[in-house]
Design a protein around this motif. Sequence first.
Motif, PDB file in Angstrom:
ATOM      1  N   ALA A   1       0.812  -1.213   0.000  1.00  0.00           N
ATOM      2  CA  ALA A   1       0.000   0.000   0.000  1.00  0.00           C
ATOM      3  C   ALA A   1       0.849   1.267   0.000  1.00  0.00           C
ATOM      4  O   ALA A   1       0.416   2.320  -0.490  1.00  0.00           O
ATOM      5  N   THR A   2       2.068   1.193   0.516  1.00  0.00           N
ATOM      6  CA  THR A   2       2.927   2.377   0.570  1.00  0.00           C
ATOM      7  C   THR A   2       3.467   2.753  -0.807  1.00  0.00           C
ATOM      8  O   THR A   2       3.938   3.869  -1.005  1.00  0.00           O
ATOM      9  N   ARG A   3       3.410   1.821  -1.763  1.00  0.00           N
ATOM     10  CA  ARG A   3       3.902   2.096  -3.119  1.00  0.00           C
ATOM     11  C   ARG A   3       2.770   2.199  -4.138  1.00  0.00           C
ATOM     12  O   ARG A   3       3.013   2.505  -5.305  1.00  0.00           O
ATOM     13  N   ASP A   4       1.557   1.913  -3.718  1.00  0.00           N
ATOM     14  CA  ASP A   4       0.422   1.849  -4.637  1.00  0.00           C
ATOM     15  C   ASP A   4       0.270   3.125  -5.456  1.00  0.00           C
ATOM     16  O   ASP A   4       0.298   4.235  -4.929  1.00  0.00           O
ATOM     17  N   GLN A   5       0.112   2.976  -6.782  1.00  0.00           N
ATOM     18  CA  GLN A   5      -0.038   4.114  -7.693  1.00  0.00           C
ATOM     19  C   GLN A   5      -1.379   4.112  -8.428  1.00  0.00           C
ATOM     20  O   GLN A   5      -1.549   4.820  -9.407  1.00  0.00           O
ATOM     21  N   SER A   6      -2.322   3.340  -7.927  1.00  0.00           N
ATOM     22  CA  SER A   6      -3.612   3.239  -8.611  1.00  0.00           C
ATOM     23  C   SER A   6      -4.356   4.568  -8.650  1.00  0.00           C
ATOM     24  O   SER A   6      -5.179   4.798  -9.547  1.00  0.00           O
ATOM     25  N   TYR A   7      -4.086   5.447  -7.687  1.00  0.00           N
ATOM     26  CA  TYR A   7      -4.742   6.757  -7.663  1.00  0.00           C
ATOM     27  C   TYR A   7      -4.515   7.505  -8.966  1.00  0.00           C
ATOM     28  O   TYR A   7      -5.382   8.246  -9.432  1.00  0.00           O
ATOM     29  N   PHE A   8      -3.350   7.313  -9.585  1.00  0.00           N
ATOM     30  CA  PHE A   8      -3.003   8.030 -10.804  1.00  0.00           C
ATOM     31  C   PHE A   8      -3.470   7.316 -12.067  1.00  0.00           C
ATOM     32  O   PHE A   8      -3.262   7.811 -13.174  1.00  0.00           O
ATOM     33  N   LEU A   9      -4.115   6.163 -11.906  1.00  0.00           N
ATOM     34  CA  LEU A   9      -4.498   5.356 -13.063  1.00  0.00           C
ATOM     35  C   LEU A   9      -6.003   5.146 -13.182  1.00  0.00           C
ATOM     36  O   LEU A   9      -6.449   4.328 -13.975  1.00  0.00           O
ATOM     37  N   PHE A  10      -6.786   5.894 -12.402  1.00  0.00           N
ATOM     38  CA  PHE A  10      -8.238   5.661 -12.407  1.00  0.00           C
ATOM     39  C   PHE A  10      -8.871   5.930 -13.765  1.00  0.00           C
ATOM     40  O   PHE A  10      -9.941   5.416 -14.074  1.00  0.00           O
ATOM     41  N   ALA A  11      -8.237   6.764 -14.595  1.00  0.00           N
ATOM     42  CA  ALA A  11      -8.807   7.132 -15.893  1.00  0.00           C
ATOM     43  C   ALA A  11      -8.535   6.093 -16.971  1.00  0.00           C
ATOM     44  O   ALA A  11      -8.961   6.270 -18.122  1.00  0.00           O
ATOM     45  N   THR A  12      -7.843   5.025 -16.625  1.00  0.00           N
ATOM     46  CA  THR A  12      -7.605   3.939 -17.577  1.00  0.00           C
ATOM     47  C   THR A  12      -8.935   3.316 -17.983  1.00  0.00           C
ATOM     48  O   THR A  12      -9.800   3.083 -17.142  1.00  0.00           O
ATOM     49  N   THR A  13      -9.098   3.045 -19.262  1.00  0.00           N
ATOM     50  CA  THR A  13     -10.362   2.491 -19.739  1.00  0.00           C
ATOM     51  C   THR A  13     -10.337   0.961 -19.718  1.00  0.00           C
ATOM     52  O   THR A  13      -9.273   0.337 -19.650  1.00  0.00           O
ATOM     53  N   LYS A  14     -11.529   0.378 -19.809  1.00  0.00           N
ATOM     54  CA  LYS A  14     -11.619  -1.080 -19.839  1.00  0.00           C
ATOM     55  C   LYS A  14     -10.927  -1.641 -21.069  1.00  0.00           C
ATOM     56  O   LYS A  14     -10.283  -2.704 -21.005  1.00  0.00           O
ATOM     57  N   ALA A  15     -11.026  -0.940 -22.203  1.00  0.00           N
ATOM     58  CA  ALA A  15     -10.369  -1.412 -23.426  1.00  0.00           C
ATOM     59  C   ALA A  15      -8.850  -1.390 -23.268  1.00  0.00           C
ATOM     60  O   ALA A  15      -8.149  -2.315 -23.710  1.00  0.00           O
ATOM     61  N   GLN A  16      -8.322  -0.352 -22.633  1.00  0.00           N
ATOM     62  CA  GLN A  16      -6.874  -0.267 -22.422  1.00  0.00           C
ATOM     63  C   GLN A  16      -6.390  -1.363 -21.484  1.00  0.00           C
ATOM     64  O   GLN A  16      -5.307  -1.922 -21.671  1.00  0.00           O
ATOM     65  N   LEU A  17      -7.199  -1.678 -20.468  1.00  0.00           N
ATOM     66  CA  LEU A  17      -6.807  -2.700 -19.505  1.00  0.00           C
ATOM     67  C   LEU A  17      -6.601  -4.063 -20.147  1.00  0.00           C
ATOM     68  O   LEU A  17      -5.838  -4.890 -19.635  1.00  0.00           O
ATOM     69  N   GLU A  18      -7.275  -4.311 -21.245  1.00  0.00           N
ATOM     70  CA  GLU A  18      -7.138  -5.608 -21.905  1.00  0.00           C
ATOM     71  C   GLU A  18      -5.707  -5.863 -22.364  1.00  0.00           C
ATOM     72  O   GLU A  18      -5.252  -7.012 -22.403  1.00  0.00           O
ATOM     73  N   LEU A  19      -4.970  -4.805 -22.704  1.00  0.00           N
ATOM     74  CA  LEU A  19      -3.610  -4.982 -23.203  1.00  0.00           C
ATOM     75  C   LEU A  19      -2.538  -4.436 -22.270  1.00  0.00           C
ATOM     76  O   LEU A  19      -1.348  -4.574 -22.555  1.00  0.00           O
ATOM     77  N   LEU A  20      -2.935  -3.827 -21.147  1.00  0.00           N
ATOM     78  CA  LEU A  20      -1.951  -3.294 -20.212  1.00  0.00           C
ATOM     79  C   LEU A  20      -1.524  -4.361 -19.203  1.00  0.00           C
ATOM     80  O   LEU A  20      -2.340  -5.158 -18.741  1.00  0.00           O
ATOM     81  N   ARG A  21      -0.237  -4.342 -18.857  1.00  0.00           N
ATOM     82  CA  ARG A  21       0.279  -5.258 -17.849  1.00  0.00           C
ATOM     83  C   ARG A  21       1.193  -4.487 -16.897  1.00  0.00           C
ATOM     84  O   ARG A  21       1.952  -3.606 -17.321  1.00  0.00           O
ATOM     85  N   PHE A  22       1.130  -4.849 -15.610  1.00  0.00           N
ATOM     86  CA  PHE A  22       1.910  -4.169 -14.574  1.00  0.00           C
ATOM     87  C   PHE A  22       2.624  -5.230 -13.730  1.00  0.00           C
ATOM     88  O   PHE A  22       2.146  -5.608 -12.657  1.00  0.00           O
ATOM     89  N   PRO A  23       3.765  -5.713 -14.168  1.00  0.00           N
ATOM     90  CA  PRO A  23       4.435  -6.837 -13.497  1.00  0.00           C
ATOM     91  C   PRO A  23       4.911  -6.573 -12.069  1.00  0.00           C
ATOM     92  O   PRO A  23       5.231  -7.525 -11.356  1.00  0.00           O
TER      93      PRO A  23
END
Length: 412
Positions: free
Chosen positions: A169-191
């Motif tokens: 939780a101390t490194r979480d960056q999801s706050y900056f990614l809320f605008a990502t679309t469902k279509a983009q998520l299909e091809l995005l990966r965050f290892p």
Amino acid sequence: MKKSPAPERGGGFNSLGFDKPPAETRVVVAMSGGVDSSVVAALLKDQGYDVIGVTLQLYDHGAAVHRKGACCAGQDIQDARLVAARLDIPHYVLDYEEQFREKVIDPFAQSYATGETPIPCVSCNSEIKFADLFETAQDLGADALATGHYVSSKLDSAGHRALYRAADATRDQSYFLFATTKAQLELLRFPLGDLPKTEVRALARQFGLLVADKADSQDICFVPTGKYSDLIERLSPGAAAPGDIVHVDGRVLGRHSGVIHYTIGQRRGLGLGATAAAAGEPLFVIRLDAAQARVVVGPRRALATRLVRLRSLNWIGPGALDDLDSEGRELFVQVRSSRPPVPGYLYVGDGQTLVEFASDEDAVSPGQACVFYESDQPQARVLGGGFISSTEPACPAATKISRPAHLEDLPL
């Protein structure tokens, strides 16, 4: 021993969820020159993926800060080149300066000049990395675009790809990614979503990457000095118009040299001196009225916010936004990257989107993001969010603002 991302649930042959061997899976990695994206490229290369590194030239650092000799942006690009050479992967540097200026820097300056607190990192992700770079990745025949963000993209119970908070939780960056679309998520990966930062740096050393001990960036990339006002004045002449510092009760307490020099919740540096001391209690910036060049100050209790209105809403939770109950949905919301998610209620209807906090939130400013989560725990699903267009105080009498009529019956 090098650690690779764990295979996904229902993910087929490889760890990224594609139904084919890694060698037949092309991945474009957005390489910023930092340790995180460099480790992503190294991990995927180590697993046998067909990796291509892409670095974006987004700005001239010297021009951005109006200072000759600034070269940090150039050093980042050079670091990315050296990492790619070390990994023996193709590497491209793409000039996106015009797009970045148009979609990120200019809107940032305009928003700041109107008294908002904009978050350019959100626009950079949604408008540049996950839009323009997304198209470039597809042009290169990529199956996926991978980044070094600390967040996860996984399949949900219905088999759709969804976004989740990082395990740390101390490194979480999801706050900056809320605008990502469902279509983009299909091809995005965050290892890196399931890894702590310490392990990422250890992996960088194991892979022999020169950026293993490189410091993380702390400021907005195109304002490395942290002095936003200098950039705003240069890009938006007239934004620093002087005006009155006004108490919430209407008293004029002093003068200021421009609302761009103040932020909501600010206490120090108000320039009121003995006037502030005479108030009998500490004064904070409560509101910025750029239209009338006024900085409104008041006691700490006047900072309490119970309700916000949102614009540019993005929903990436299960189902569609239209399916939300008209009575409101209980969820968790986060209004600053440095704060944890807190309980709240989402209302969508009558042409507007409202979020009411279960408890008062302090120093909430227009322009900030309000991000929705299923819970406040690590690895919770991200449901979406929007940008705050206006706020309603918890104590209307203190700031002379009333609640929307259709919410008058909601509990305070």
